[in-house]
Design a protein around this motif. Structure first.
Motif, PDB file in Angstrom:
ATOM      1  N   GLU A 297       0.837  -1.206   0.000  1.00  0.00           N
ATOM      2  CA  GLU A 297       0.000   0.000   0.000  1.00  0.00           C
ATOM      3  C   GLU A 297       0.867   1.250   0.000  1.00  0.00           C
ATOM      4  O   GLU A 297       0.572   2.229  -0.696  1.00  0.00           O
ATOM      5  CB  GLU A 297      -0.920   0.001   1.225  1.00  0.00           C
ATOM      6  N   TYR A 298       1.931   1.222   0.789  1.00  0.00           N
ATOM      7  CA  TYR A 298       2.817   2.376   0.840  1.00  0.00           C
ATOM      8  C   TYR A 298       3.599   2.526  -0.464  1.00  0.00           C
ATOM      9  O   TYR A 298       3.688   3.627  -1.026  1.00  0.00           O
ATOM     10  CB  TYR A 298       3.776   2.239   2.027  1.00  0.00           C
TER      11      TYR A 298
ATOM     12  N   VAL B 100      -2.591   3.948   0.051  1.00  0.00           N
ATOM     13  CA  VAL B 100      -2.922   4.012   1.474  1.00  0.00           C
ATOM     14  C   VAL B 100      -4.268   4.693   1.684  1.00  0.00           C
ATOM     15  O   VAL B 100      -5.086   4.265   2.494  1.00  0.00           O
ATOM     16  CB  VAL B 100      -1.823   4.753   2.250  1.00  0.00           C
TER      17      VAL B 100
ATOM     18  N   GLN C 172      -6.506  -1.382  -3.024  1.00  0.00           N
ATOM     19  CA  GLN C 172      -5.732  -1.192  -1.799  1.00  0.00           C
ATOM     20  C   GLN C 172      -5.341  -2.517  -1.165  1.00  0.00           C
ATOM     21  O   GLN C 172      -4.277  -2.639  -0.572  1.00  0.00           O
ATOM     22  CB  GLN C 172      -6.548  -0.361  -0.806  1.00  0.00           C
TER      23      GLN C 172
ATOM     24  N   ILE D  36       5.251   6.032   6.189  1.00  0.00           N
ATOM     25  CA  ILE D  36       3.993   6.678   5.814  1.00  0.00           C
ATOM     26  C   ILE D  36       3.885   8.056   6.465  1.00  0.00           C
ATOM     27  O   ILE D  36       3.535   9.053   5.814  1.00  0.00           O
ATOM     28  CB  ILE D  36       2.800   5.786   6.211  1.00  0.00           C
TER      29      ILE D  36
END
Length: 868
Positions: free
Chosen positions: A362-363, A368, A677, A824
């Motif tokens: 996701e990152y 995200v 995602q 993040i």
């Protein structure tokens, strides 16, 4: 393909080709096509509804800023491809509407490390060659805004929007452009036009041929690289180039292959432990005392078993089950218990570590905050006719139906799903009735056919013949019901009308899995937990529907039959899926090429080659997920009966990854790239399976296998006061596990065995009951209650131990690693700081300009002579 003059076939293709920066091509099947926004036809053709819809749609595309360009087919004069181009202004406008994240500046935070970095020779062997597939440059990103265009990292307008983003934007426009208004109802979207036959297809174009790179130096040749380093059989041992897969096909396909690869890696550990447990059972089967007693002519050969059906079935000798008892010793051993406990822990480790890996992706892939940018489906927007007040914003918004209407739809959908589940249960009952009725036939005729021949009598028992034929019939019914229910589930979900594509897929996922769960696993649950459990005893048997006598298990239990069922369904499913996924599209493509190639001298353009490939389907990789989740259920739910299931799944998945890669790169049209995602509703489904697997495996060991009764005999009933042996032993277990029945107590006359010289006074049956003549004859004895107490205690202890370990592991392993959280937060901080600094610079610059103007005006006023 034969077509009438008025038939219109429009194909849309997402493409980045050599001459244009466009992303989507439309194909028009018509006799005369001149322009990209319409066709010059006869007056009669001009009045056709199909033409008016097509003309209105293409005109609206042009009004929305897109550019259309028509190209006639070289193979079929009736085919005309119309390429759609999105100019820079259109891309910027819709990038802001869709909240697409785009690069701000190069990112120097993302560093990847591996625990195996010290073993460079080993990692280089498994890794993709970076000189061939170069690592992607990472960027800080933010949702695009046109008024802040100077803040973004725009070095070249032609490459700022990558091909996947271009395709998403253009497909977003095509899905929302109107083509007709009838009775105040707007009709729009390329999907409806394709389904109605006005346009034939819509798909992105591949960038080059998969077997050779393009001659154009500006072509990235990503399809060729994917085939060479990912889909080709020689790359079967290498890791997947996930970044390139994500770049070429989008995050949705990338996350599927990332999950499948991680699942396959984790299966390696489960397969090793499973093979070790299998080998333990295999090498210790000769020490299986109860199996030796079954095969011993002086023990098993002297035990006469009661007939297993009324009137027709003969008496039979226990030693005819000698071979099946030997096989059962392999699977019903102490190693099976160890493996069941291990798998309960393994599945938790897999799910927890996958969450961490998913958070990293996701990152790395900028998904995200994906939920904030997902748009409503065009089908949902088209039905929004009711006005309601939003509880949060207190503003008016449109919804497709009222609260009461939503309740009605949910009720109807749930009723339809429940009806189909009942239909599956009815088919399972039909299989059970088949087993009950055909067992009588096999019991009577199998001995006549074998005529005493030893090999047939050893390996083909009535129980085995019934089990194998019933499993095959069950598999065929499963496949038929799958085909029907797939269409029904889509119809139900369309009627339910979810808002976003994610909601749509999650709703369809739950319906399909619920159906598949009952369809695939019901027969296994029947064998594991119902067969042979409610049969009564020979003098008072239990009947199904008042007619069919309940099935009995072999003297060693139903565990081996459950293993047979799993092997047939898992193996048959794998073979059937490979035929559907590989052979069918390959044959269709070969057939299509044979009917379209008209001359070897013609060079077929890229869009026309891709048109003759197979469409992927509206649901994309939904069926790939479903196939793997069903396999995941077989590997976890019933693994106590078949320790080799993880090994079979591992081999299948290694091939599945490359087969899916080969299929996507060579046999199918390119899909519209989509954001994703995570793996969606499949994650909670796997968590539910993991929790259920602890219960099913504990109950299989307790109730399906004979492990608990053997342990009770070994520790309590082999020695005084219940046993005659001085030391703990398994000798005599067969005798105590088979109760005695007086043949004079039969309520119906049972046919005498053709191999017996005289009638038998007594026979044996599988249960723990007092013998005839006892004060409580045919009632359950004390050994039975000891076994029941031990089974219940085992289930409670095993469940609590495994659940405690699972919850501890879930608590100890965070879903997002500390380093990923820091990255993040760091990226969000730097992104906000960068945007804020740029905003301050712009304000300072503007204020400076204003101040200079004000100072200049003041100076000018001071120098101006004052008037009297």
């Amino acid at each position: 393909m034969p077509m009438m003059t008025r038939d219109v076939l429009l194909e849309m293709e997402l493409e980045e080709d050599d001459e244009e920066d466009g992303d989507i091509a439309l194909e028009n099947l018509e006799q005369t096509i001149v322009s990209g926004f319409g066709s010059l036809e006869s007056q009669q053709d001009f009045r056709t509804p199909e033409f008016r819809k097509r003309q209105a749609y293409e005109s609206n595309l042009i009004c929305d800023g897109l550019q259309l360009e028509a190209t006639r087919s070289l193979v079929d004069d009736k085919l005309v491809f119309v390429k759609v181009h999105a100019p820079w202004e259109v891309l910027c406008t819709y990038a802001e509407i869709m909240h697409i994240k785009l690069p701000l500046k190069p990112n120097d935070l993302k560093t990847r490390s591996s625990a195996f970095d010290n073993f460079n020779w080993f990692t280089k062997l498994l890794q993709v060659d970076e000189s061939i597939i170069k690592p992607e440059q990472e960027f800080f990103t933010a949702p695009f805004e046109k008024n802040r265009m100077n803040d973004f990292y725009i070095q070249d307008r032609d490459t700022f929007f990558n091909p996947a983003t271009r395709s998403r934007i253009v497909y977003f426009i095509l899905s929302r452009i109107m083509y007709q208004v009838r009775d105040n109802v707007k009709k729009f979207g390329i999907n409806k036009l394709v389904s109605s036959g006005i346009y034939k297809a819509a798909f992105p174009l591949h960038d080059c041929n998969f077997s050779s790179p393009s001659e154009d130096l500006s072509c990235p040749n990503e399809r060729y690289l994917l085939y060479r380093e990912w889909a080709h059989p020689r790359s079967i041992y290498k890791k997947q180039p996930l970044d390139l897969i994500r770049k070429y096909y989008g995050e949705k396909i990338g996350i599927y292959f990332a999950w499948l690869g991680y699942y396959t890696q984790m299966l390696l550990l489960a397969a090793i432990v499973g093979v070790a447990c299998f080998l333990y059972g295999y090498f210790t089967q000769n020490n299986c005392t109860w199996s030796k007693e079954v095969c011993d002519p002086d023990i098993g050969g002297q035990i006469i078993m009661c007939p297993q059906c009324d009137n027709e079935c003969p008496f039979w000798s226990l030693n005819v089950t000698c071979e099946s008892s030997k096989k059962l010793c392999i699977f019903d051993s102490f190693g099976t218990l160890v493996f069941a406990v291990f798998m309960g822990v393994w599945v938790t480790l897999f799910l927890e570590f996958w969450k961490r890996r998913q958070a990293e992706l996701e990152y790395e892939w900028d998904t995200v905050e994906l939920q904030q940018e997902e748009q409503a489906r065009p089908e949902y927007e088209a039905r929004c006719t009711h006005v309601v007040i939003n509880e949060i914003t207190q503003e008016e918004e449109r919804v497709p139906f009222t609260t009461w209407g939503k309740c009605i739809r949910v009720t109807l959908c749930a009723s339809a799903v429940f009806f189909w589940i009942l239909l599956i249960i009815a088919s399972v009952i039909g299989i059970i009735v088949y087993r009950l009725s055909v067992f009588v036939i096999f019991s009577v005729n199998l001995r006549k056919i074998s005529n005493g021949t030893d090999p047939i009598q050893k390996y083909v028992t009535p129980q085995m013949a019934t089990s194998i034929t019933a499993s095959l019939i069950s598999f065929i019914i499963i496949m038929i019901l799958n085909t029907i229910y797939e269409k029904v589930a889509i119809m139900i979900t369309n009627f339910e009308l979810p808002r976003t594509q994610t909601d749509y897929e999650n709703s369809l996922t739950m319906k399909m899995f619920l159906f598949q769960f009952v369809n695939y696993y019901s027969s296994c649950f029947y064998i594991a937990f119902f067969k042979g459990k409610f049969v009564g005893y020979p003098g008072d048997p239990v009947y199904w529907l008042g007619k069919y006598r309940n099935e009995e298990c072999d003297p060693g239990g139903c565990l081996f039959e459950l293993t047979t069922q799993l092997i047939i369904i898992m193996g048959g499913k794998a073979i059937w899926n490979n035929i559907q996924e590989v052979l069918l599209p390959w044959v269709m493509n070969v057939f299509g090429r044979c009917h379209t190639v008209s001359g070897a001298e013609k060079i077929i353009p890229r869009w026309e080659q891709d048109y003759h490939l197979q469409p992927m389907g509206k649901l994309g990789l939904f069926y790939e997920y479903l196939e793997m989740i069903i396999q995941f259920g077989f590997v976890t739910l019933f693994v106590a009966s078949f320790p080799l299931a993880p090994l079979l799944a591992l081999v299948n998945n290694i091939l599945e990854i490359r087969v899916d890669a080969w299929k996507l790169t060579t046999q199918y049209r390119r899909m519209v790239p989509e954001k994703a995602q995570d793996i969606g509703a499949w994650q909670p489904i796997m968590q539910g399976i993991a929790i259920l697997a602890v219960v099913t495996n504990a109950m299989i060991i307790a109730f399906t296998s004979d492990m608990i009764p053997r342990l009770v005999y070994y520790w309590s009933f082999s020695i005084p006061p219940y046993g005659d042996h001085q030391d703990y032993t398994m000798e005599g277990y067969i005798n105590i596990s088979l109760s005695i029945f007086n043949t004079a107590d039969f309520k119906s006359r049972v046919k005498e065995s053709p191999y017996a010289g005289s009638k038998y006074d007594t026979c044996r049956y599988r249960d723990f009951r007092y013998p005839p003549g006892h004060q409580q004859e045919y009632k359950h004895n004390i050994y039975y209650w000891h076994v029941i107490a031990a089974k219940l205690a085992f289930i409670i202890v095993m469940e609590h131990i495994i659940y405690s370990v699972k919850f501890f592991i879930s608590y100890a392993i965070p879903d997002v690693s500390k380093s990923t959280k820091s990255k993040i937060k760091r990226e969000k901080y730097l992104t906000q700081k960068l945007l804020h600094e740029n905003h301050l610079k712009d304000m300072t610059k503007n204020i400076g300009v204003i101040a200079e103007k004000m100072i200049g005006a003041a100076v000018e006023n001071s120098l101006r002579p004052k008037s009297d």
